[in-house]
Design an enzyme around this catalytic site. Structure first.
Site, PDB file in Angstrom:
ATOM      1  N   LYS A  13       0.556  -0.912  -0.322  1.00  0.00           N
ATOM      2  CA  LYS A  13      -0.011   0.054   0.394  1.00  0.00           C
ATOM      3  C   LYS A  13       1.276   1.076  -0.051  1.00  0.00           C
ATOM      4  O   LYS A  13       1.085   2.333  -0.840  1.00  0.00           O
ATOM      5  CB  LYS A  13      -0.762   0.298   1.057  1.00  0.00           C
ATOM      6  N   ARG A  88      -9.229   0.071   9.180  1.00  0.00           N
ATOM      7  CA  ARG A  88      -8.443  -1.439   9.676  1.00  0.00           C
ATOM      8  C   ARG A  88     -10.100  -1.582  10.628  1.00  0.00           C
ATOM      9  O   ARG A  88      -9.689  -3.364  11.131  1.00  0.00           O
ATOM     10  CB  ARG A  88      -7.641  -1.687   9.893  1.00  0.00           C
ATOM     11  N   ARG A 127      12.560  -6.156   5.300  1.00  0.00           N
ATOM     12  CA  ARG A 127      12.472  -4.559   4.903  1.00  0.00           C
ATOM     13  C   ARG A 127      13.977  -3.609   6.338  1.00  0.00           C
ATOM     14  O   ARG A 127      13.868  -4.446   7.572  1.00  0.00           O
ATOM     15  CB  ARG A 127      11.496  -4.378   4.911  1.00  0.00           C
ATOM     16  N   ARG A 156      11.997  -1.916  11.379  1.00  0.00           N
ATOM     17  CA  ARG A 156      10.920  -1.976  12.438  1.00  0.00           C
ATOM     18  C   ARG A 156      10.604  -2.631  13.541  1.00  0.00           C
ATOM     19  O   ARG A 156      10.700  -3.864  12.775  1.00  0.00           O
ATOM     20  CB  ARG A 156       9.664  -1.273  10.898  1.00  0.00           C
ATOM     21  N   ARG A 167       0.511  -9.223  12.879  1.00  0.00           N
ATOM     22  CA  ARG A 167      -0.401  -8.075  12.339  1.00  0.00           C
ATOM     23  C   ARG A 167      -0.724  -9.079  11.550  1.00  0.00           C
ATOM     24  O   ARG A 167      -2.018  -9.060  10.930  1.00  0.00           O
ATOM     25  CB  ARG A 167       0.819  -7.606  11.387  1.00  0.00           C
TER      26      ARG A 167
HETATM   27  P1  AP5 Z   1       4.614  -1.664   1.870  1.00  0.00           P
HETATM   28  O1  AP5 Z   1       4.644  -1.167   0.448  1.00  0.00           O
HETATM   29  O2  AP5 Z   1       5.056  -0.561   3.052  1.00  0.00           O
HETATM   30  O3  AP5 Z   1       3.016  -2.093   2.372  1.00  0.00           O
HETATM   31  P2  AP5 Z   1       2.000  -1.827   2.909  1.00  0.00           P
HETATM   32  O4  AP5 Z   1       1.401  -2.186   3.000  1.00  0.00           O
HETATM   33  O5  AP5 Z   1       2.210  -0.088   3.158  1.00  0.00           O
HETATM   34  O6  AP5 Z   1       3.129  -2.441   4.446  1.00  0.00           O
HETATM   35  P3  AP5 Z   1       3.210  -2.141   6.013  1.00  0.00           P
HETATM   36  O7  AP5 Z   1       3.733  -2.979   6.442  1.00  0.00           O
HETATM   37  O8  AP5 Z   1       3.429  -0.049   5.772  1.00  0.00           O
HETATM   38  O9  AP5 Z   1       2.018  -1.195   6.719  1.00  0.00           O
HETATM   39  P4  AP5 Z   1       0.856  -2.001   7.590  1.00  0.00           P
HETATM   40  O10 AP5 Z   1      -0.328  -1.911   6.953  1.00  0.00           O
HETATM   41  O11 AP5 Z   1       1.457  -3.225   8.362  1.00  0.00           O
HETATM   42  O12 AP5 Z   1       1.506  -0.783   8.502  1.00  0.00           O
HETATM   43  P5  AP5 Z   1       0.983   1.120   8.465  1.00  0.00           P
HETATM   44  O13 AP5 Z   1       2.865   1.032   8.550  1.00  0.00           O
HETATM   45  O14 AP5 Z   1       0.151   1.253   7.884  1.00  0.00           O
HETATM   46  O15 AP5 Z   1       5.368  -2.430   1.329  1.00  0.00           O
HETATM   47  C1  AP5 Z   1       6.362  -3.448   2.406  1.00  0.00           C
HETATM   48  C2  AP5 Z   1       7.538  -4.210   1.988  1.00  0.00           C
HETATM   49  O16 AP5 Z   1       7.502  -4.614   0.253  1.00  0.00           O
HETATM   50  C3  AP5 Z   1       8.515  -2.780   1.596  1.00  0.00           C
HETATM   51  O17 AP5 Z   1      10.372  -3.556   1.616  1.00  0.00           O
HETATM   52  C4  AP5 Z   1       8.798  -3.301   0.124  1.00  0.00           C
HETATM   53  O18 AP5 Z   1       9.506  -2.424  -0.550  1.00  0.00           O
HETATM   54  C5  AP5 Z   1       7.697  -4.325  -0.516  1.00  0.00           C
HETATM   55  N1  AP5 Z   1       7.444  -4.363  -1.613  1.00  0.00           N
HETATM   56  C6  AP5 Z   1       6.524  -3.283  -1.934  1.00  0.00           C
HETATM   57  N2  AP5 Z   1       5.825  -3.424  -3.459  1.00  0.00           N
HETATM   58  C7  AP5 Z   1       6.577  -5.059  -3.513  1.00  0.00           C
HETATM   59  C8  AP5 Z   1       6.521  -5.654  -4.713  1.00  0.00           C
HETATM   60  N3  AP5 Z   1       5.785  -5.499  -5.189  1.00  0.00           N
HETATM   61  N4  AP5 Z   1       7.294  -6.729  -5.117  1.00  0.00           N
HETATM   62  C9  AP5 Z   1       7.953  -6.982  -3.904  1.00  0.00           C
HETATM   63  N5  AP5 Z   1       8.354  -6.633  -2.677  1.00  0.00           N
HETATM   64  C10 AP5 Z   1       7.650  -5.395  -2.829  1.00  0.00           C
HETATM   65  O19 AP5 Z   1       0.887   0.522  10.309  1.00  0.00           O
HETATM   66  C11 AP5 Z   1       1.720   0.010  11.321  1.00  0.00           C
HETATM   67  C12 AP5 Z   1       0.958   0.169  12.319  1.00  0.00           C
HETATM   68  O20 AP5 Z   1       0.699   1.593  12.566  1.00  0.00           O
HETATM   69  C13 AP5 Z   1      -0.405  -0.918  12.762  1.00  0.00           C
HETATM   70  O21 AP5 Z   1       0.376  -1.864  12.346  1.00  0.00           O
HETATM   71  C14 AP5 Z   1      -0.592  -0.677  13.384  1.00  0.00           C
HETATM   72  O22 AP5 Z   1      -0.711  -0.279  14.858  1.00  0.00           O
HETATM   73  C15 AP5 Z   1      -1.048   1.343  13.590  1.00  0.00           C
HETATM   74  N6  AP5 Z   1      -2.136   1.540  12.315  1.00  0.00           N
HETATM   75  C16 AP5 Z   1      -2.184   2.271  11.815  1.00  0.00           C
HETATM   76  N7  AP5 Z   1      -3.165   2.873  10.899  1.00  0.00           N
HETATM   77  C17 AP5 Z   1      -4.165   2.333  11.626  1.00  0.00           C
HETATM   78  C18 AP5 Z   1      -5.655   1.806  11.897  1.00  0.00           C
HETATM   79  N8  AP5 Z   1      -6.432   2.543  11.029  1.00  0.00           N
HETATM   80  N9  AP5 Z   1      -6.622   1.756  12.855  1.00  0.00           N
HETATM   81  C19 AP5 Z   1      -5.234   0.633  14.088  1.00  0.00           C
HETATM   82  N10 AP5 Z   1      -3.742   0.963  13.956  1.00  0.00           N
HETATM   83  C20 AP5 Z   1      -3.650   1.881  12.484  1.00  0.00           C
END
Ligand code: AP5
Length: 221
Positions: A13, A88, A127, A156, A167
């Site tokens: 995402k 979420r 990552r 992280r 997660r």
């Molecule tokens: P990336 O693009 O970062 O993927 P992502 O879906 O954004 O994953 P995240 O780990 O950042 O998201 P998340 O939803 O768990 O965490 P968030 O920060 O939102 O890609 C991931 C990896 O894959 C990278 O290394 C990238 O290079 C690689 N990659 C990407 N595309 C690729 C491809 N096509 N091929 C190969 N590799 C690829 O949230 C963190 C925390 O915040 C949550 O756990 C929670 O505690 C809190 N939080 C955030 N939002 C909320 C909410 N709405 N409600 C409650 N808690 C929340």
């Protein structure tokens, strides 16, 4: 236009958000980024959120809805937003309907990133991010230097294996049911196969949004 990016942790995402936002000409809000910035700044919200985030649990709904109310009220979001990981839980979906409704808007589509769990575990365990400028890297060890600012790369806490497992479990339990809620409320759902090169995933994502009836996509061609 307001579009929700939806998918498991590590589905891509955050990688795709700036590309899709550019094509839709709307700014992005990523609650994960907002919360990590608050943790780094040591604000009361950041201190309260840190424990949840490190374990891979969700931060309480009222915190997320408070962030969104404040953010979407700002002028730069007047024409819409790309909501990265913002919705979420079902109460968050209901709350966002209210927040957007007060602005005379609604979620126009949900874009679902489809990736198998094994691929995600591999992505997240490889990552690292710069502790200073937050640039993400794949396949570089913690302790290496950032190309962008010379800062040190770290893993992280929520990319450690136990937190990643949690997660994924949290996603299945609390987040996956949100899709049925959107379906029941008549929101357009577009699904993208999110495995492949980053350019291919962008192309497929824009095509999926277009096929779901989202107009005004600028492909740059
Ligand atoms: P990336 O693009 O970062 O993927 P992502 O879906 O954004 O994953 P995240 O780990 O950042 O998201 P998340 O939803 O768990 O965490 P968030 O920060 O939102 O890609 C991931 C990896 O894959 C990278 O290394 C990238 O290079 C690689 N990659 C990407 N595309 C690729 C491809 N096509 N091929 C190969 N590799 C690829 O949230 C963190 C925390 O915040 C949550 O756990 C929670 O505690 C809190 N939080 C955030 N939002 C909320 C909410 N709405 N409600 C409650 N808690 C929340």
């Amino acid at each position: 236009m307001d579009i929700v990016l939806f998918g498991k942790p590590g589905a891509g995402k955050g990688t795709q958000a700036p590309r899709i936002a550019a094509a839709l000409r709307v700014p992005t809000v990523a609650t994960g980024d907002v919360l990590r910035a608050a943790v780094r700044a040591g604000t009361p919200m950041g201190l309260a959120a840190k424990g949840y985030m490190d374990r891979g649990d969700l931060v309480p709904d009222d915190v997320i809805l408070g962030i969104m109310k404040e953010t979407l009220g700002a002028g730069e979001f007047a024409k819409g937003s790309l909501l990265d990981g913002v919705v979420r839980t079902t109460p968050q979906a209901e709350g966002m309907t209210r927040v957007l409704g007060e602005l005379g808007r609604q979620v126009d589509a949900v874009l679902v990133f489809d990736v198998a769990d094994e691929e995600l575990v591999q992505r997240l365990s490889g990552r690292t991010v710069c502790e200073q400028c937050q640039t993400p890297y794949t396949g570089r060890e913690p302790g290496a230097k950032c190309d962008n600012c010379g800062g040190t790369l770290i893993r992280r806490k929520d990319d450690e294996p136990d937190a990643v497992r949690n997660r994924l479990a949290v996603y299945r339990r609390q987040t996956a049911p949100v899709l049925a809620w959107y379906e029941q409320h008549g929101t357009r759902i577009a699904t993208v196969d999110a495995v492949g090169s980053i350019d291919d995933v962008t192309r497929r994502a824009l095509a999926a949004l277009s096929a779901a009836g989202v107009g005004g996509i600028e492909t740059g061609k």
